[in-house]
Write a protein that holds these residues in place. Structure first.
Motif, PDB file in Angstrom:
ATOM      1  N   LYS A  86       0.838  -1.210   0.000  1.00  0.00           N
ATOM      2  CA  LYS A  86       0.000   0.000   0.000  1.00  0.00           C
ATOM      3  C   LYS A  86       0.864   1.248   0.000  1.00  0.00           C
ATOM      4  CE  LYS A  86      -3.828  -2.224   2.490  1.00  0.00           C
ATOM      5  NZ  LYS A  86      -4.612  -2.261   3.745  1.00  0.00           N
ATOM      6  N   LEU A  87       1.919   1.207   0.799  1.00  0.00           N
ATOM      7  CA  LEU A  87       2.828   2.354   0.876  1.00  0.00           C
ATOM      8  C   LEU A  87       3.492   2.599  -0.475  1.00  0.00           C
ATOM      9  CD1 LEU A  87       5.356   3.054   3.729  1.00  0.00           C
ATOM     10  CD2 LEU A  87       6.149   2.942   1.385  1.00  0.00           C
ATOM     11  N   ALA A  88       3.936   1.523  -1.134  1.00  0.00           N
ATOM     12  CA  ALA A  88       4.608   1.655  -2.424  1.00  0.00           C
ATOM     13  C   ALA A  88       3.693   2.270  -3.470  1.00  0.00           C
ATOM     14  CB  ALA A  88       5.102   0.281  -2.895  1.00  0.00           C
ATOM     15  N   LYS A  89       2.437   1.840  -3.492  1.00  0.00           N
ATOM     16  CA  LYS A  89       1.510   2.370  -4.489  1.00  0.00           C
ATOM     17  C   LYS A  89       1.192   3.837  -4.215  1.00  0.00           C
ATOM     18  CE  LYS A  89      -0.198   0.202  -7.419  1.00  0.00           C
ATOM     19  NZ  LYS A  89       0.217   0.030  -8.843  1.00  0.00           N
ATOM     20  N   HIS A  92       4.489   5.814  -5.219  1.00  0.00           N
ATOM     21  CA  HIS A  92       4.747   5.855  -6.664  1.00  0.00           C
ATOM     22  C   HIS A  92       3.636   5.097  -7.386  1.00  0.00           C
ATOM     23  CE1 HIS A  92       6.582   5.978 -10.488  1.00  0.00           C
ATOM     24  NE2 HIS A  92       7.242   4.829 -10.444  1.00  0.00           N
ATOM     25  N   PRO A  93       2.521   5.748  -7.667  1.00  0.00           N
ATOM     26  CA  PRO A  93       1.359   5.080  -8.258  1.00  0.00           C
ATOM     27  C   PRO A  93       1.662   4.372  -9.573  1.00  0.00           C
ATOM     28  CG  PRO A  93       0.766   7.271  -7.464  1.00  0.00           C
ATOM     29  CD  PRO A  93       2.260   7.173  -7.373  1.00  0.00           C
ATOM     30  N   GLY A  94       2.692   4.813 -10.281  1.00  0.00           N
ATOM     31  CA  GLY A  94       3.003   4.208 -11.575  1.00  0.00           C
ATOM     32  C   GLY A  94       3.753   2.896 -11.487  1.00  0.00           C
ATOM     33  N   ALA A  95       4.204   2.528 -10.304  1.00  0.00           N
ATOM     34  CA  ALA A  95       4.962   1.285 -10.153  1.00  0.00           C
ATOM     35  C   ALA A  95       4.044   0.074 -10.246  1.00  0.00           C
ATOM     36  CB  ALA A  95       5.696   1.288  -8.830  1.00  0.00           C
ATOM     37  N   LEU A  96       4.552  -0.993 -10.842  1.00  0.00           N
ATOM     38  CA  LEU A  96       3.848  -2.274 -10.824  1.00  0.00           C
ATOM     39  C   LEU A  96       4.154  -2.941  -9.487  1.00  0.00           C
ATOM     40  CD1 LEU A  96       2.241  -4.416 -12.546  1.00  0.00           C
ATOM     41  CD2 LEU A  96       4.480  -5.473 -12.959  1.00  0.00           C
ATOM     42  N   THR A  97       3.132  -3.237  -8.705  1.00  0.00           N
ATOM     43  CA  THR A  97       3.343  -3.854  -7.399  1.00  0.00           C
ATOM     44  C   THR A  97       3.105  -5.358  -7.503  1.00  0.00           C
ATOM     45  OG1 THR A  97       1.060  -3.286  -6.819  1.00  0.00           O
ATOM     46  CG2 THR A  97       2.811  -1.817  -6.032  1.00  0.00           C
ATOM     47  N   ALA A 107      -2.713 -17.969  -1.165  1.00  0.00           N
ATOM     48  CA  ALA A 107      -3.909 -17.130  -0.981  1.00  0.00           C
ATOM     49  C   ALA A 107      -3.930 -15.977  -1.975  1.00  0.00           C
ATOM     50  CB  ALA A 107      -3.953 -16.606   0.457  1.00  0.00           C
ATOM     51  N   ALA A 108      -3.630 -16.280  -3.228  1.00  0.00           N
ATOM     52  CA  ALA A 108      -3.484 -15.228  -4.232  1.00  0.00           C
ATOM     53  C   ALA A 108      -4.775 -14.441  -4.440  1.00  0.00           C
ATOM     54  CB  ALA A 108      -3.018 -15.845  -5.551  1.00  0.00           C
ATOM     55  N   GLU A 109      -5.889 -15.152  -4.675  1.00  0.00           N
ATOM     56  CA  GLU A 109      -7.153 -14.461  -4.942  1.00  0.00           C
ATOM     57  C   GLU A 109      -7.610 -13.642  -3.744  1.00  0.00           C
ATOM     58  OE1 GLU A 109      -6.578 -17.617  -5.652  1.00  0.00           O
ATOM     59  OE2 GLU A 109      -6.959 -17.871  -7.805  1.00  0.00           O
ATOM     60  N   ASP A 110      -7.414 -14.193  -2.548  1.00  0.00           N
ATOM     61  CA  ASP A 110      -7.800 -13.483  -1.333  1.00  0.00           C
ATOM     62  C   ASP A 110      -7.039 -12.174  -1.218  1.00  0.00           C
ATOM     63  OD1 ASP A 110      -9.095 -13.420   1.385  1.00  0.00           O
ATOM     64  OD2 ASP A 110      -6.997 -13.495   2.027  1.00  0.00           O
ATOM     65  N   CYS A 111      -5.738 -12.210  -1.531  1.00  0.00           N
ATOM     66  CA  CYS A 111      -4.915 -10.985  -1.460  1.00  0.00           C
ATOM     67  C   CYS A 111      -5.419  -9.940  -2.452  1.00  0.00           C
ATOM     68  CB  CYS A 111      -3.452 -11.312  -1.756  1.00  0.00           C
ATOM     69  SG  CYS A 111      -2.623 -12.317  -0.492  1.00  0.00           S
ATOM     70  N   LEU A 112      -5.653 -10.353  -3.689  1.00  0.00           N
ATOM     71  CA  LEU A 112      -6.075  -9.402  -4.720  1.00  0.00           C
ATOM     72  C   LEU A 112      -7.480  -8.862  -4.462  1.00  0.00           C
ATOM     73  CD1 LEU A 112      -4.632 -11.224  -7.833  1.00  0.00           C
ATOM     74  CD2 LEU A 112      -4.144  -8.851  -7.228  1.00  0.00           C
ATOM     75  N   GLU A 113      -8.336  -9.718  -3.953  1.00  0.00           N
ATOM     76  CA  GLU A 113      -9.721  -9.304  -3.725  1.00  0.00           C
ATOM     77  C   GLU A 113      -9.827  -8.213  -2.680  1.00  0.00           C
ATOM     78  OE1 GLU A 113     -13.963 -11.303  -2.247  1.00  0.00           O
ATOM     79  OE2 GLU A 113     -12.283 -12.574  -2.854  1.00  0.00           O
ATOM     80  N   HIS A 114      -8.931  -8.231  -1.687  1.00  0.00           N
ATOM     81  CA  HIS A 114      -9.078  -7.307  -0.557  1.00  0.00           C
ATOM     82  C   HIS A 114      -8.019  -6.207  -0.499  1.00  0.00           C
ATOM     83  CE1 HIS A 114     -11.335 -10.924   0.829  1.00  0.00           C
ATOM     84  NE2 HIS A 114     -12.154  -9.999   1.294  1.00  0.00           N
ATOM     85  N   ILE A 115      -6.953  -6.335  -1.267  1.00  0.00           N
ATOM     86  CA  ILE A 115      -5.899  -5.306  -1.256  1.00  0.00           C
ATOM     87  C   ILE A 115      -5.796  -4.729  -2.668  1.00  0.00           C
ATOM     88  CG2 ILE A 115      -3.506  -4.758  -0.656  1.00  0.00           C
ATOM     89  CD1 ILE A 115      -4.975  -5.925   1.696  1.00  0.00           C
ATOM     90  N   PRO A 116      -6.505  -3.657  -2.966  1.00  0.00           N
ATOM     91  CA  PRO A 116      -6.525  -3.122  -4.341  1.00  0.00           C
ATOM     92  C   PRO A 116      -5.174  -2.590  -4.805  1.00  0.00           C
ATOM     93  CG  PRO A 116      -7.674  -1.648  -2.817  1.00  0.00           C
ATOM     94  CD  PRO A 116      -7.405  -2.907  -2.068  1.00  0.00           C
ATOM     95  N   GLU A 117      -4.280  -2.319  -3.875  1.00  0.00           N
ATOM     96  CA  GLU A 117      -2.968  -1.795  -4.269  1.00  0.00           C
ATOM     97  C   GLU A 117      -2.065  -2.864  -4.882  1.00  0.00           C
ATOM     98  OE1 GLU A 117      -4.652   0.813  -1.063  1.00  0.00           O
ATOM     99  OE2 GLU A 117      -4.398  -1.343  -1.327  1.00  0.00           O
ATOM    100  N   ILE A 118      -2.429  -4.130  -4.751  1.00  0.00           N
ATOM    101  CA  ILE A 118      -1.646  -5.204  -5.363  1.00  0.00           C
ATOM    102  C   ILE A 118      -2.041  -5.333  -6.825  1.00  0.00           C
ATOM    103  CG2 ILE A 118      -1.087  -7.674  -5.316  1.00  0.00           C
ATOM    104  CD1 ILE A 118      -1.949  -7.719  -2.367  1.00  0.00           C
TER     105      ILE A 118
END
Length: 495
Positions: A86-89, A92-97, A107-118
């Protein structure tokens, strides 16, 4: 050309368990080595050993504007990894996180579903997946440009897409050695106490990936696969020689789940270490039912001084039918006896509170620990629940985890954790009461001669986050006093 920064969060891999991580991050070091070999610039930022706080990390990302920010994650440190993403995004919003590591794989889907910065989650081995991500991002700085990269899960136009898994790396010898030069190696101060030699400088080495066994609580088969892929003895010994020459290491910590998964290869590595006269001590983890005295003797000659192995439970039913361990008590007793004869330190793993484990069955475990208290190092844990494991599924069926449980959220009332001692991972408490669990843990502590229980009280109080935490700490304190009084009574009776 893309600038890549790969981060370890400030709390290290284990976050609240210890003040800092002791070992260099092998996963990131392997990725760094592959990217370097292909001519891609990469920086590894172990913020734990660099003593970087969150403002330090934000300033670095904001100033240097890396094209890709990768963060490693374990289940224990997941909240710190989420915070760093979250801090990285934000910085620097342009970075690929990119999130990778054991927890990400499970837990890939769980991470993406709840952390939009990933933006992207890497599943499984990250070396060549990260290489493909870097090359694709260089061509087209858009998530749609990653369409042909296997082994990732990502969010495109608000929808989560799972790509096919990348096949495991079959030839581990083809990988370059981990890029230890990309981290401040001297800051880790990773050491092991070797009897008669004091604390010696050590390094962690992985000689294989995968585990052929199927314990219900273990995430290794999910992360690495059931098929064990092994580096050749020559390749392993060359890395030890390099690390000894470059960094002066005197202890090799073989970080494999099962060093003796192939007894013949374990013997070949040992023979080669003897032949090359490496003069390096080593420790490792083994499976007890495929260990022989002859192999142990050869490993001792090669430098083995400390051997870890899991018995997990004293009850045959729990160990074999519930866990799926399929080992016998006689194998444990034989291996301990051989270690004593060869002057090797046996470190045995035990776990309390397995599914359906009764109080009487738990007594079988603590009785073995107390019987062997002067003959082994006993390491204990209350059963942890990890994502993707059969145990996680069972925990949801039993209501130990809510049906809508997410690994991205903190649960202060319904989920039992012990961040200070066991990491911030849900505990599986089934048939045993908390009073019984406390008694098992404290009896282990007494048998192991632990002196620091009372010293931990201030830390325990700092980690109280709910009335449930307060109640559990109070119960453990009451059990502690009861056991102390019982021990004092027995001493008085003997006197």
């Amino acid at each position: 050309m893309n600038r890549v920064q790969l981060y370890v969060p400030p709390g290290g891999y284990l976050a609240e368990r210890w003040t800092r991580s002791s070992m260099p991050p092998l996963g990131l070091l392997y990725i760094g080595a592959v990217l370097e070999k292909e001519g891609l610039p990469v920086e590894i930022v172990p913020s734990d050993v660099l003593n970087m706080d969150w403002p330090d990390i934000e300033r670095k990302i904001r100033k240097e504007k890396p094209d890709i920010v990768g963060v490693t994650i374990s289940t224990e440190n997941r909240f710190q990894s989420f915070k760093l993403i979250k801090l990285a995004k934000r910085a620097h919003p342009g970075a690929l996180t990119v999130l990778g590591g054991p927890h990400a794989s499970m837990a890939a889907e769980d991470c993406l579903e709840h952390i939009p910065e990933i933006d992207v989650v890497v599943r499984g081995e990250g070396e060549y997946t990260m290489l493909d991500i870097c090359r694709a991002w260089e061509k087209k700085k858009a998530l749609s440009g990653l369409a042909d990269v296997p082994g990732i899960v990502l969010r495109v136009n608000g929808k989560i897409q799972s790509h096919p898994l990348r096949p495991p790396i079959s030839d581990l010898d083809s990988l370059p050695f981990p890029a230890f030069h990309l981290v401040p190696f001297e800051k880790y101060d990773f050491r092991f106490p070797v009897p008669g030699h004091g604390d010696l400088p050590a390094v962690n080495i992985m000689t294989s990936r995968g585990c052929p066994f199927n314990c219900n609580f273990c995430a290794t088969p999910i992360n690495w696969g059931r098929h064990v892929r092994m580096r050749s003895p020559e390749n392993v010994v060359r890395e030890i020689e390099f690390l000894k020459r470059r960094y002066g290491i005197k202890v090799a910590f073989f970080y494999d789940d099962t060093f003796n998964a192939s007894p013949k290869r374990a013997e070949a590595i040992s023979d080669l270490m003897i032949e090359r006269k490496l003069d390096v001590f080593f420790n490792c983890s083994v499976r007890i039912d495929i260990m022989s005295r002859e192999l142990l003797k050869t490993m001792k000659r090669a430098g083995l001084f400390h051997l870890a192995f899991g018995l997990e439970a004293g009850s045959d039913r729990v160990r074999n039918d519930i866990i799926g361990k399929k080992v016998e008590i006689r194998d444990f007793r034989n291996l301990v006896k051989w270690c004593e004869e060869l002057k090797i330190i046996p470190n045995v793993f035990f776990i309390f509170s397995h599914p359906t484990e009764t109080w009487m069955e738990a007594q079988d475990t603590i009785k073995i620990i107390e019987e062997y208290k002067d003959r082994i190092e006993a390491s204990i844990a209350i059963l942890h629940i990890y994502p993707g494991t059969p145990l996680e599924k069972l925990a949801k069926e039993k209501g130990i985890l809510p049906k809508n449980f997410s690994w991205t959220k903190r649960y202060f009332s319904k989920i039992i954790t012990l961040p200070m001692a066991q990491g911030d991972v849900p505990l599986y408490i089934d048939q045993l009461t908390w009073s019984q669990v406390s008694e098992l843990v404290l009896r282990w502590s007494f048998s192991a001669g632990k002196k620091s229980i009372l010293k931990r009280v201030p830390q325990a109080l700092k980690h109280i986050r709910s009335f449930g935490d307060l109640k559990r700490n109070a119960v453990m304190g009451w059990v502690y006093m009861r056991l102390r009084l019982r021990r004092l009574g027995k001493k008085g009776a003997v006197a």
